[in-house]
Design a protein around this motif. Structure first.
Motif, PDB file in Angstrom:
ATOM      1  N   GLU A  27       0.809  -1.213   0.000  1.00  0.00           N
ATOM      2  CA  GLU A  27       0.000   0.000   0.000  1.00  0.00           C
ATOM      3  C   GLU A  27       0.841   1.261   0.000  1.00  0.00           C
ATOM      4  OE1 GLU A  27      -3.316   0.595  -0.311  1.00  0.00           O
ATOM      5  OE2 GLU A  27      -3.378  -1.500  -0.840  1.00  0.00           O
ATOM      6  N   GLY A  28       2.005   1.212   0.589  1.00  0.00           N
ATOM      7  CA  GLY A  28       2.865   2.391   0.577  1.00  0.00           C
ATOM      8  C   GLY A  28       2.610   3.324   1.727  1.00  0.00           C
ATOM      9  N   ASN A  29       1.843   4.376   1.524  1.00  0.00           N
ATOM     10  CA  ASN A  29       1.718   5.435   2.517  1.00  0.00           C
ATOM     11  C   ASN A  29       0.319   5.524   3.099  1.00  0.00           C
ATOM     12  OD1 ASN A  29       4.401   6.405   2.116  1.00  0.00           O
ATOM     13  ND2 ASN A  29       3.694   7.265   0.193  1.00  0.00           N
ATOM     14  N   THR A  30       0.278   5.960   4.346  1.00  0.00           N
ATOM     15  CA  THR A  30      -0.965   6.259   5.024  1.00  0.00           C
ATOM     16  C   THR A  30      -0.854   7.695   5.506  1.00  0.00           C
ATOM     17  OG1 THR A  30      -1.244   3.980   5.716  1.00  0.00           O
ATOM     18  CG2 THR A  30      -2.444   5.623   6.963  1.00  0.00           C
ATOM     19  N   TRP A  31      -1.945   8.394   5.500  1.00  0.00           N
ATOM     20  CA  TRP A  31      -1.956   9.789   5.911  1.00  0.00           C
ATOM     21  C   TRP A  31      -2.682   9.927   7.226  1.00  0.00           C
ATOM     22  CZ3 TRP A  31       0.775  13.177   3.040  1.00  0.00           C
ATOM     23  CH2 TRP A  31       1.152  12.744   1.780  1.00  0.00           C
ATOM     24  N   THR A  32      -2.217  10.836   8.027  1.00  0.00           N
ATOM     25  CA  THR A  32      -2.876  11.152   9.286  1.00  0.00           C
ATOM     26  C   THR A  32      -2.592  12.611   9.605  1.00  0.00           C
ATOM     27  OG1 THR A  32      -3.252  10.426  11.542  1.00  0.00           O
ATOM     28  CG2 THR A  32      -0.954  10.470  10.787  1.00  0.00           C
ATOM     29  N   TRP A  33      -3.064  13.061  10.705  1.00  0.00           N
ATOM     30  CA  TRP A  33      -2.741  14.404  11.161  1.00  0.00           C
ATOM     31  C   TRP A  33      -2.007  14.279  12.475  1.00  0.00           C
ATOM     32  CZ3 TRP A  33      -7.766  12.552  11.284  1.00  0.00           C
ATOM     33  CH2 TRP A  33      -8.282  12.299  12.547  1.00  0.00           C
ATOM     34  N   ARG A  34      -1.278  15.315  12.795  1.00  0.00           N
ATOM     35  CA  ARG A  34      -0.650  15.451  14.098  1.00  0.00           C
ATOM     36  C   ARG A  34      -1.138  16.778  14.652  1.00  0.00           C
ATOM     37  NH1 ARG A  34      -0.365  10.807  14.566  1.00  0.00           N
ATOM     38  NH2 ARG A  34       1.329   9.575  13.776  1.00  0.00           N
ATOM     39  N   ILE A  35      -2.029  16.684  15.624  1.00  0.00           N
ATOM     40  CA  ILE A  35      -2.566  17.880  16.264  1.00  0.00           C
ATOM     41  C   ILE A  35      -2.267  17.776  17.753  1.00  0.00           C
ATOM     42  CG2 ILE A  35      -4.675  19.082  16.944  1.00  0.00           C
ATOM     43  CD1 ILE A  35      -5.822  18.512  14.248  1.00  0.00           C
ATOM     44  N   HIS A  36      -1.717  18.836  18.273  1.00  0.00           N
ATOM     45  CA  HIS A  36      -1.471  18.925  19.715  1.00  0.00           C
ATOM     46  C   HIS A  36      -2.113  20.227  20.182  1.00  0.00           C
ATOM     47  CE1 HIS A  36       1.391  15.616  19.571  1.00  0.00           C
ATOM     48  NE2 HIS A  36       1.817  16.150  18.443  1.00  0.00           N
ATOM     49  N   TYR A  37      -2.843  20.128  21.279  1.00  0.00           N
ATOM     50  CA  TYR A  37      -3.508  21.308  21.811  1.00  0.00           C
ATOM     51  C   TYR A  37      -3.345  21.333  23.312  1.00  0.00           C
ATOM     52  CZ  TYR A  37      -7.234  17.777  22.230  1.00  0.00           C
ATOM     53  OH  TYR A  37      -7.942  16.625  22.482  1.00  0.00           O
ATOM     54  N   GLU A  38      -3.512  22.513  23.873  1.00  0.00           N
ATOM     55  CA  GLU A  38      -3.400  22.698  25.321  1.00  0.00           C
ATOM     56  C   GLU A  38      -4.638  23.409  25.834  1.00  0.00           C
ATOM     57  OE1 GLU A  38       0.235  24.794  26.100  1.00  0.00           O
ATOM     58  OE2 GLU A  38       1.471  23.044  25.627  1.00  0.00           O
TER      59      GLU A  38
END
Length: 151
Positions: A60-71
């Motif tokens: 499949e190769g690549n998977t996409w996601t997000w990286r969100i950090h909040y406070e």
């Protein structure tokens, strides 16, 4: 192992993977259900970007996601969160939409679990990705049931 025992071994492995997927699905479903009634507080997005990662399985190769950090701050205590919602990994389009909706520096509503204020989400409740683990578990169990006839 001879070929005659393959269906039994495969059924056992499919059952184990199905149970694992079901456990993760139940965690997401329960979290989504509970988060519908969580109180909200103001928070701030510290980091937000779409991220690609490679799967080592190859095809499949690549998977996409997000990286969100909040406070967010509750009763003088600073908490950090990373979960946008309860559910499975998104497509590239969904990851881009999440990052566009929650850009770095934005003020946001953070929904938190009152008994454990460090547990939080940006989007409470259910969405179509909440059911991904359940669908995966059903797939494993269906394959197991189909293979069971050859044991």
């Amino acid at each position: 192992m001879n070929f005659d025992s393959f269906p039994q071994v495969a059924c056992l492995l499919l059952a184990l993977f199905g149970l694992l997927a079901l456990a993760l699905a139940m965690r997401d479903l329960w979290g989504a259900y509970q988060s519908r009634s969580w109180p909200a507080t103001e928070g701030e997005i510290v980091h937000s970007k779409v991220q690609r990662f490679s799967r080592r399985t190859g095809s499949e190769g690549n998977t996409w996601t997000w990286r969100i950090h909040y406070e967010y701050v509750l009763n003088g205590t600073r908490h950090k969160g990373w979960r946008a919602y309860y559910g499975s990994e998104p497509t590239l389009g969904v990851a881009r939409n999440i990052v566009a909706r929650f850009p770095a520096g934005a003020a946001v509503k953070v929904y938190y679990y009152p008994k454990q204020p460090g547990t939080s989400v940006l989007i409470p409740g259910f969405n179509r990705y909440t059911y991904g683990g359940l669908i995966l578990a059903l797939l494993f169990f269906s394959l197991m049931a189909w293979l069971w006839q050859y044991r």
